[in-house]
Design an enzyme around this catalytic site. Structure first.
Site, PDB file in Angstrom:
ATOM      1  CG  HIS A  11      -0.213   0.065   2.530  1.00 49.61           C
ATOM      2  ND1 HIS A  11       0.295   1.216   3.065  1.00 49.61           N
ATOM      3  CD2 HIS A  11       0.091  -0.924   3.406  1.00 49.61           C
ATOM      4  CE1 HIS A  11       0.877   0.961   4.216  1.00 49.61           C
ATOM      5  NE2 HIS A  11       0.778  -0.345   4.450  1.00 49.61           N
ATOM      6  CD  GLU A  84       1.918  -5.771   8.119  1.00 43.58           C
ATOM      7  OE1 GLU A  84       2.029  -6.987   7.852  1.00 43.58           O
ATOM      8  OE2 GLU A  84       2.743  -4.908   7.781  1.00 43.58           O
TER       9      GLU A  84
END
Length: 211
Positions: A11, A84
């Site tokens: 990201h 994550e």
């Protein structure tokens, strides 16, 4: 011989990234201005790729990173298995001596092979692999979706690339990453193997350095 081409990106930048604050899966932050610029720069460089499907994690910073492609009408799916790693008590904390020592002892343990060690209140790399395997099973069950784009997170990418390429999790720090970097992968359905064709590529971000 059927193959799947996978564009795997981290990201774009968030304010937490800039400040060095741990986000993990518990902090659902937005991209900052730089992160949005990075997402647009990646889109400008790869909008010609005919993505059949986009996969993002359950955290909005990955959706926002892939959003320029999603806005073209390309189908997308959120898979929380791509999230994550959970850093537990570390999440949302500003860097400091105690936190730095905790983080360093943890990553040293992982590098030494103790990849079952969890963060306090969080996950171990081995636990992350379990959910990543489920997510990748979903992704690979659609051979007709080719090529695809996957937007993920830094530590999660390191863990993913280890087991995809048959390396021990203790090697995870060998896979470098930066915000909006690209790993280009090929999956061979016949041999069930992955190859890495591009690693931590950021050539698409060069234009931002000139601004």
């Amino acid at each position: 011989m059927q193959q799947k081409t996978i564009y795997l990106i981290r990201h774009g930048e968030t304010d937490f990234n800039r400040r060095g604050v741990v986000q993990g899966s518990g902090v659902d932050s937005d991209l900052n201005d730089m992160g949005r610029a990075q997402a647009q720069a990646f889109f400008q460089a790869y909008q010609h790729v005919p993505f059949e499907k986009i996969y993002v994690s359950g955290l909005k910073r990955t959706y926002q990173t892939a959003e320029p492609f999603i806005n073209l009408g390309i189908p997308y799916e959120k898979l929380t298995g791509l999230n994550e790693i959970s850093w537990g008590i570390m999440e949302g904390r500003a860097p400091g001596n105690t936190d730095d020592e905790y983080y360093r002892s943890l990553t040293d343990a992982w590098s030494s092979g103790n990849t079952a060690r969890t963060t306090e209140g969080g996950e171990s790399p081995e636990q992350v692999v379990v959910r990543q395997r489920e997510a990748m099973d979903v992704i690979l069950s659609h051979p007709d979706e080719n090529p695809i784009l996957i937007a993920m997170h830094g530590r999660a990418i390191r863990i993913l690339l280890c087991w995809l390429t048959g390396r021990p999790l203790s090697d995870m720090d060998q896979f470098e990453h930066s915000n909006l970097c690209l790993y280009l992968l090929q999956y061979n359905y016949e041999t069930k193997t992955f190859t890495v064709e591009l690693a931590n590529d950021t050539a698409h971000l060069l234009s931002l350095a000139l601004v």
